[in-house]
Design an enzyme around this catalytic site. Sequence first.
Site, PDB file in Angstrom:
ATOM      1  N   HIS A 207       0.897  -1.202  -0.343  1.00  4.55           N
ATOM      2  CA  HIS A 207      -0.232  -0.202   0.153  1.00  4.55           C
ATOM      3  C   HIS A 207       0.368   1.144  -0.321  1.00  4.55           C
ATOM      4  O   HIS A 207       1.594   1.295   0.791  1.00  4.55           O
ATOM      5  CB  HIS A 207      -1.131  -0.269   1.199  1.00  4.55           C
ATOM      6  CG  HIS A 207      -2.428   1.021   1.176  1.00  4.55           C
ATOM      7  ND1 HIS A 207      -1.772   2.076   1.628  1.00  4.55           N
ATOM      8  CD2 HIS A 207      -3.395   0.504   0.731  1.00  4.55           C
ATOM      9  CE1 HIS A 207      -2.629   3.149   1.405  1.00  4.55           C
ATOM     10  NE2 HIS A 207      -3.888   2.614   1.195  1.00  4.55           N
ATOM     11  N   CYS A 245      -3.245   2.939  -4.399  1.00  3.39           N
ATOM     12  CA  CYS A 245      -4.511   3.810  -3.603  1.00  3.39           C
ATOM     13  C   CYS A 245      -4.486   4.922  -4.310  1.00  3.39           C
ATOM     14  O   CYS A 245      -3.594   6.105  -3.884  1.00  3.39           O
ATOM     15  CB  CYS A 245      -4.355   3.637  -2.185  1.00  3.39           C
ATOM     16  SG  CYS A 245      -5.007   4.122  -1.200  1.00  3.39           S
ATOM     17  N   HIS A 274      -7.470   0.800  -4.280  1.00  7.97           N
ATOM     18  CA  HIS A 274      -8.323   1.276  -3.388  1.00  7.97           C
ATOM     19  C   HIS A 274      -9.194   3.347  -4.585  1.00  7.97           C
ATOM     20  O   HIS A 274      -8.209   3.320  -4.544  1.00  7.97           O
ATOM     21  CB  HIS A 274      -7.569   1.888  -2.210  1.00  7.97           C
ATOM     22  CG  HIS A 274      -7.487   1.125  -1.627  1.00  7.97           C
ATOM     23  ND1 HIS A 274      -6.715   0.890   0.182  1.00  7.97           N
ATOM     24  CD2 HIS A 274      -7.396  -0.418  -0.947  1.00  7.97           C
ATOM     25  CE1 HIS A 274      -6.726  -0.786   0.647  1.00  7.97           C
ATOM     26  NE2 HIS A 274      -7.176  -1.170   0.070  1.00  7.97           N
ATOM     27  N   ASP A 319     -12.814   3.274  -0.569  1.00  7.36           N
ATOM     28  CA  ASP A 319     -12.213   4.057   0.782  1.00  7.36           C
ATOM     29  C   ASP A 319     -12.241   4.402   1.612  1.00  7.36           C
ATOM     30  O   ASP A 319     -13.570   4.142   1.781  1.00  7.36           O
ATOM     31  CB  ASP A 319     -10.342   3.975  -0.460  1.00  7.36           C
ATOM     32  CG  ASP A 319      -9.168   3.870   0.834  1.00  7.36           C
ATOM     33  OD1 ASP A 319      -9.499   3.258   1.996  1.00  7.36           O
ATOM     34  OD2 ASP A 319      -8.394   4.314   0.497  1.00  7.36           O
ATOM     35  N   HIS A 320     -11.375   5.370   1.988  1.00  9.89           N
ATOM     36  CA  HIS A 320     -12.195   6.366   3.501  1.00  9.89           C
ATOM     37  C   HIS A 320     -13.625   6.817   2.910  1.00  9.89           C
ATOM     38  O   HIS A 320     -13.903   7.057   1.673  1.00  9.89           O
ATOM     39  CB  HIS A 320     -11.323   6.691   3.751  1.00  9.89           C
ATOM     40  CG  HIS A 320     -10.104   6.345   3.744  1.00  9.89           C
ATOM     41  ND1 HIS A 320      -9.078   7.343   3.858  1.00  9.89           N
ATOM     42  CD2 HIS A 320      -9.615   5.359   4.252  1.00  9.89           C
ATOM     43  CE1 HIS A 320      -7.892   6.668   5.094  1.00  9.89           C
ATOM     44  NE2 HIS A 320      -7.926   5.695   4.247  1.00  9.89           N
ATOM     45  N   TYR A 333     -14.315   4.568   8.007  1.00 12.09           N
ATOM     46  CA  TYR A 333     -14.633   3.467   7.317  1.00 12.09           C
ATOM     47  C   TYR A 333     -16.458   3.183   7.707  1.00 12.09           C
ATOM     48  O   TYR A 333     -16.545   1.988   8.330  1.00 12.09           O
ATOM     49  CB  TYR A 333     -13.871   2.454   8.448  1.00 12.09           C
ATOM     50  CG  TYR A 333     -12.535   1.924   7.473  1.00 12.09           C
ATOM     51  CD1 TYR A 333     -13.055   1.488   5.954  1.00 12.09           C
ATOM     52  CD2 TYR A 333     -11.139   2.800   7.863  1.00 12.09           C
ATOM     53  CE1 TYR A 333     -11.699   1.890   4.996  1.00 12.09           C
ATOM     54  CE2 TYR A 333     -10.333   2.597   7.586  1.00 12.09           C
ATOM     55  CZ  TYR A 333     -10.561   1.910   5.696  1.00 12.09           C
ATOM     56  OH  TYR A 333      -8.956   1.905   5.184  1.00 12.09           O
TER      57      TYR A 333
HETATM   58  C1  CS2 Z   1      -5.715   2.873   5.122  1.00 13.15           C
HETATM   59  C2  CS2 Z   1      -4.523   2.111   5.777  1.00 13.15           C
HETATM   60  O1  CS2 Z   1      -6.358   4.354   3.380  1.00 13.15           O
HETATM   61  C3  CS2 Z   1      -6.073   2.872   3.951  1.00 13.15           C
HETATM   62  O2  CS2 Z   1      -6.499   2.379   2.808  1.00 13.15           O
HETATM   63  O3  CS2 Z   1      -6.824   2.928   6.322  1.00 13.15           O
HETATM   64  O4  CS2 Z   1      -4.265   1.862   7.225  1.00 13.15           O
HETATM   65  C4  CS2 Z   1      -4.065   0.948   5.194  1.00 13.15           C
HETATM   66  O5  CS2 Z   1      -4.712  -0.522   5.257  1.00 13.15           O
HETATM   67  C5  CS2 Z   1      -2.839   0.089   5.375  1.00 13.15           C
HETATM   68  O6  CS2 Z   1      -1.643   1.121   5.118  1.00 13.15           O
HETATM   69  C6  CS2 Z   1      -2.039  -1.007   4.662  1.00 13.15           C
HETATM   70  O7  CS2 Z   1      -1.858  -1.834   5.072  1.00 13.15           O
HETATM   71 MN    MN Z   2      -5.874   3.001   1.088  1.00 10.27          MN
END
Ligand code: CS2
Ligand code: MN
Length: 357
Positions: A207, A245, A274, A319-320, A333
């Site tokens: 990530h 991501c 993501h 994602d978020h 989340y």
């Molecule tokens: C986060 C991170 O943006 C995301 O996905 O929530 O916590 C992510 O899960 C970690 O960095 C992955 O190891």
């Molecule tokens: Mn992410």
Amino acid sequence: MKMTFRWYGSGFDPIPLRYIRQIPGVTGVVGTLMDIPAGEVWPLDKIMALKKEVNDAGLELEVIESVNVHEDIKLGLPTRDRYIENYKQTLRNLKPAGVKVVCYNFMPVFDWTRSDLAKPLPDGSTVLSYDQSVMDRVTDPQKLADEIQKGSSFEMPGWEPERMTQLKTLFEKYKHVSHDDLFDNLKYFLEQIIPVCEECDIKMAIHPDDPPWDIFGLPRITTCRENLDRILGLADSEYNGLTLCSGSLGSNPENNIPELVRYFGAKKRIHFAHVRNIKIHEPGKFDEASHLSRDGSFDMYEIMKAYHDVGFDGYMRPDHGRMIWDEKGRAGYGLYDRALGIAYLNGLWEAIEKSSK
Ligand code: CS2
Ligand code: MN
């Protein structure tokens, strides 16, 4: 593309699996074992119990986020070998559960970092937000960690209490770790685990660092195309891949997300996507946004089109999300906004698919 939804497990996530099952188009959850400290082996019985629970709810468990990497591995300490052996055993235990992708990160000390976990937007929703000028004023990261933890009733992922109590010592240890050292330590780790991944048919998906630049003087390397390329070259196997991501990489506007998707997607090295939007106000200052293009700085259609054009058939998740409709949950989340995000991403995908025929 297989649409998934991150879930922290019963007792750790207020969202029941049966709600996730009702989000249109979701076939699986991205699971984890929250109570196993970084560096320890994930017990087979716990993994199988999680799999059963998820499968009984009509969902798949093919992606894990994250199996966290012990700091000694990132620091390159002699004690790392024990933790790497544990990591291998965890992978071997995940194999019989049918896990196909393991997401992880290689960020020193902190996982994702924000200056505010609940910034109110004009529409009354709250979002996670980042402001470098606030970070620059932080003289004691321990205070920030305490603040962040205080504001939320749930633990932030990657901000495990056992790590947070050792901040001072950890900062001390990282003083002499350069970016190149971090690459070397990642190489050492990958060289040992990738053969096990090949044997277990589990793909590693690193990530990006969030945000993708150094913070508090700690080196960060999973930040841009050049570095991602270098990371993929550390172990040249398709099992050494990426979690792309958009929100993390994209907070540096020099990272053009559709371009990165096309570039790494063509190489078949994106195993997990993501997809989220953020609103960049100025360099180093951004808020998370709804997934909709017009609410943020990214063209979500272009991002989804890039995935479609490279024939992406891996796992994707929203994602978020924002906190809306008075939901109480883990920062970023909640159920509602991520479910809206999925409906939107699925809509884009269907339209792109039909119009490209
Ligand atoms: C986060 C991170 O943006 C995301 O996905 O929530 O916590 C992510 O899960 C970690 O960095 C992955 O190891
Ligand atoms: Mn992410």
